[in-house]
Design a protein around this motif. Structure first.
Motif, mmCIF file in Angstrom:
data_model
loop_
_atom_site.group_PDB
_atom_site.id
_atom_site.type_symbol
_atom_site.label_atom_id
_atom_site.label_comp_id
_atom_site.label_asym_id
_atom_site.label_seq_id
_atom_site.Cartn_x
_atom_site.Cartn_y
_atom_site.Cartn_z
ATOM 1 N N HIS A 137 46.919 32.688 50.711
ATOM 2 C CA HIS A 137 45.718 32.870 49.899
ATOM 3 C C HIS A 137 45.804 34.192 49.131
ATOM 4 N N ILE A 138 45.367 34.205 47.875
ATOM 5 C CA ILE A 138 45.245 35.435 47.100
ATOM 6 C C ILE A 138 43.760 35.777 47.020
ATOM 7 N N GLY A 139 43.367 36.862 47.653
ATOM 8 C CA GLY A 139 41.958 37.268 47.669
ATOM 9 C C GLY A 139 41.741 38.520 46.838
ATOM 10 N N ILE A 140 40.547 38.668 46.278
ATOM 11 C CA ILE A 140 40.181 39.833 45.483
ATOM 12 C C ILE A 140 38.923 40.447 46.083
ATOM 13 N N SER A 141 38.932 41.768 46.253
ATOM 14 C CA SER A 141 37.767 42.450 46.822
ATOM 15 C C SER A 141 36.499 42.102 46.050
ATOM 16 N N GLN A 142 35.428 41.771 46.779
ATOM 17 C CA GLN A 142 34.155 41.414 46.158
ATOM 18 C C GLN A 142 33.517 42.605 45.439
ATOM 19 N N SER A 146 33.138 41.991 37.806
ATOM 20 C CA SER A 146 32.485 40.695 37.647
ATOM 21 C C SER A 146 33.364 39.563 38.177
ATOM 22 N N HIS A 147 32.776 38.369 38.213
ATOM 23 C CA HIS A 147 33.523 37.178 38.637
ATOM 24 C C HIS A 147 34.695 36.931 37.687
ATOM 25 N N GLU A 148 34.477 37.139 36.382
ATOM 26 C CA GLU A 148 35.542 36.909 35.393
ATOM 27 C C GLU A 148 36.713 37.856 35.632
ATOM 28 N N ARG A 154 43.174 37.594 39.921
ATOM 29 C CA ARG A 154 43.776 36.557 40.776
ATOM 30 C C ARG A 154 44.924 35.863 40.037
ATOM 31 N N THR A 155 44.719 35.572 38.752
ATOM 32 C CA THR A 155 45.767 34.925 37.949
ATOM 33 C C THR A 155 46.999 35.829 37.856
ATOM 34 N N ARG A 156 46.767 37.135 37.601
ATOM 35 C CA ARG A 156 47.884 38.092 37.546
ATOM 36 C C ARG A 156 48.628 38.146 38.880
ATOM 37 N N MET A 157 47.854 38.191 39.975
ATOM 38 C CA MET A 157 48.472 38.283 41.296
ATOM 39 C C MET A 157 49.285 37.032 41.626
#
Length: 497
Positions: A137-142, A146-148, A154-157
């Protein structure tokens, strides 16, 4: 440009980050206070407890460590699904058995009689990312934007991690969580972190096949190593260390994990202690004081409490400007630089309230706020600054990353219990007189003897002698005095003779 100085000794490592000739950050790590959290061990299941849905694991420590079923990684079950409302995990007896060898990570240090708490869900922290080798899973800190923006990251990762666009295609490169401080990271920086984390996990896996149960497979990086991973950057000019042994180890570590930083390493051989080059020990002493003097004659008062930190700006003796408004404005502008530096130097986190000197003009307020934001932009820790409140205060938050310098180096004063003040000698005298009157109503001794500090006894014999004599006449008993060296000027004892 930035210089990093490392002062190493067997008991303690100290790191000073110097920018433009001034110390901006201090980091301290003590050998005996290093915890076990983050360490990875080859463990052996010593006992399974179905009734507690737990198991005791031998990892070579004095006490067996504790593994709960909720902390057991189940293949094919992403850890994102372990939250509230998720399906319960299989019972512990179906997941582990006595004598089994497991790779486990400490998630809580042993406390008192309790052993360390473990997890089989391994995570390895990097500079910008957290690596989850058992997930995809690739997660991003909340906390990131923004969501965008999170979806863009996420796409870059996904691309940098080599994850195929087709989710059904095979992928075993591990999962990643993008940390808050990676919001503005470049692809090169993220790529370096991915390579470092995968290499670290590869070495851990290699050791796990060769290492008997009860042995350490991976220890979280020491402060010296974290200098290369977390502190060194393109702006770093040199990293000087005063230990030949640690220098050699750091070169070996850098060659393997952070090759771009190795050329900046220098073994310091000077006769003067390395921290004397920039008077860092004096800076540490000043960073523990409440008052910070400004060059103009103004000063800051910094108070750190459990709930928040307050910074009060004062003009002091500064009268350099043409009028009072300009004096206030220039003092506040100068204070912004000092405040930004002190927050980093003392590693103050949480809620911070700044009480600038009141400014009548709105353009002055805006200029001070803009300068504060500019000075804080150098901080590697995430900061959020609000504007001026109706009361003229600036509210801000700074992410807590570790203990503040004061909490690490100091403890509450045993004399005043951390209040920062003690009762006056006269207040203690009146406490004693009240206590004697209270006891005289309950007991009938031949004499009352007061044992107190020399200052209090001297005041009872001198300025308060009339009140003492009057009380003695009123209760009809003699009162004698005895001076003793007490730990606190507030301490006293009344002995019934």
């Amino acid at each position: 440009m930035q210089d990093i100085l490392i002062n190493w000794s067997p008991q303690e490592t100290r790191v000073g980050v110097v920018e433009n000739g001034a110390v901006q950050e201090l980091h301290v790590e003590r050998t005996l206070e290093r915890g076990l959290v983050g360490n990875i061990y080859a463990g052996r299941v010593a006992r399974v407890l179905p009734g507690m849905q737990s198991a005791f694991i031998d990892i070579g420590l004095e006490r067996a460590a504790f593994l709960h079923v909720a902390d057991v990684h189940v293949a094919g079950s992403p850890r994102a699904e372990h939250g509230p409302g998720a399906a319960p995990p299989p019972p512990i007896e179906r997941l582990v058995f006595e004598g089994q060898t497991l790779t486990v990570q400490v998630i809580k240090d042993p406390i008192g009689t309790k052993g360390a708490r473990l997890s089989t869900q391994i995570s390895i922290a990097g500079r910008l990312l957290v690596f989850l080798p058992q997930d995809d899973h690739i997660g991003i800190s909340q906390k990131i934007g923004s969501h965008e923006l999170r979806e863009q990251l996420r796409t870059r990762m996904n691309l940098l991690a080599g994850k195929p666009a087709d989710e059904t295609a095979p992928y075993n490169g591990g999962g990643f969580i993008l940390r808050t401080n990676a919001e503005d990271a470049t692809d090169d920086e993220l790529g370096d972190d991915i390579a470092y984390l995968r290499k670290t996990w590869g070495l851990i896996r290699e050791r796990s096949f060769k290492t008997p149960p009860g042995e350490l497979l991976h220890q979280d990086l020491s402060l010296v190593e974290r200098v290369l991973r977390d502190l060194a950057s393109d702006n770093t000019q040199s990293i000087r260390i005063d230990s030949r042994m640690q220098f050699d180890q750091l070169v070996a570590f850098g060659n393997e994990f952070t090759p771009t930083s190795v050329s900046k390493l220098v073994h310091y051989k000077g006769e003067r202690p390395i921290f004397d080059l920039y008077n860092i020990d004096d800076e540490i002493a000043r960073a523990l004081a409440r008052r910070v003097d400004l060059k103009s004659g103004g000063y800051l008062i910094i108070d750190q409490t459990e709930a928040l930190t307050t910074v009060d700006v004062n003009t002091g003796g500064y009268v350099g400007a043409r009028n009072f408004d300009d004096t206030i404005f220039k003092t506040n502008l100068e204070a912004t630089q000092a405040i930004a530096r002190q927050l980093r130097l003392r590693n103050l986190g949480g809620i911070i309230i700044i009480d600038f000197i009141d400014m009548a003009r709105e353009d002055h307020q805006n200029a001070v706020l803009a300068e504060l934001r500019k000075q804080l932009a150098r901080d590697r820790t995430k900061i959020t600054v609000s504007g001026f409140t109706q009361l003229g205060l600036v509210e801000m938050t700074r992410k807590r990353t570790r203990e503040s310098l004061a909490h690490m180096l100091c403890e509450a004063c045993p004399i005043c219990s951390g209040k920062g003040q003690v009762k006056t000698a006269r207040s203690v005298c009146y406490d004693i007189l009240r206590e004697i009157l209270r006891e005289a109503r309950q007991f009938n001794p031949k004499e009352f003897r007061v044992i107190a500090s020399a200052t209090v006894v001297e005041m009872l014999l001198d300025e308060e002698s009339q009140h003492l004599a009057g009380l003695s006449d009123f209760i009809g008993k003699p009162i004698s005095l005895q001076a003793e060296a007490t730990g606190s000027p507030e301490a006293y004892d009344i002995v019934l003779m």
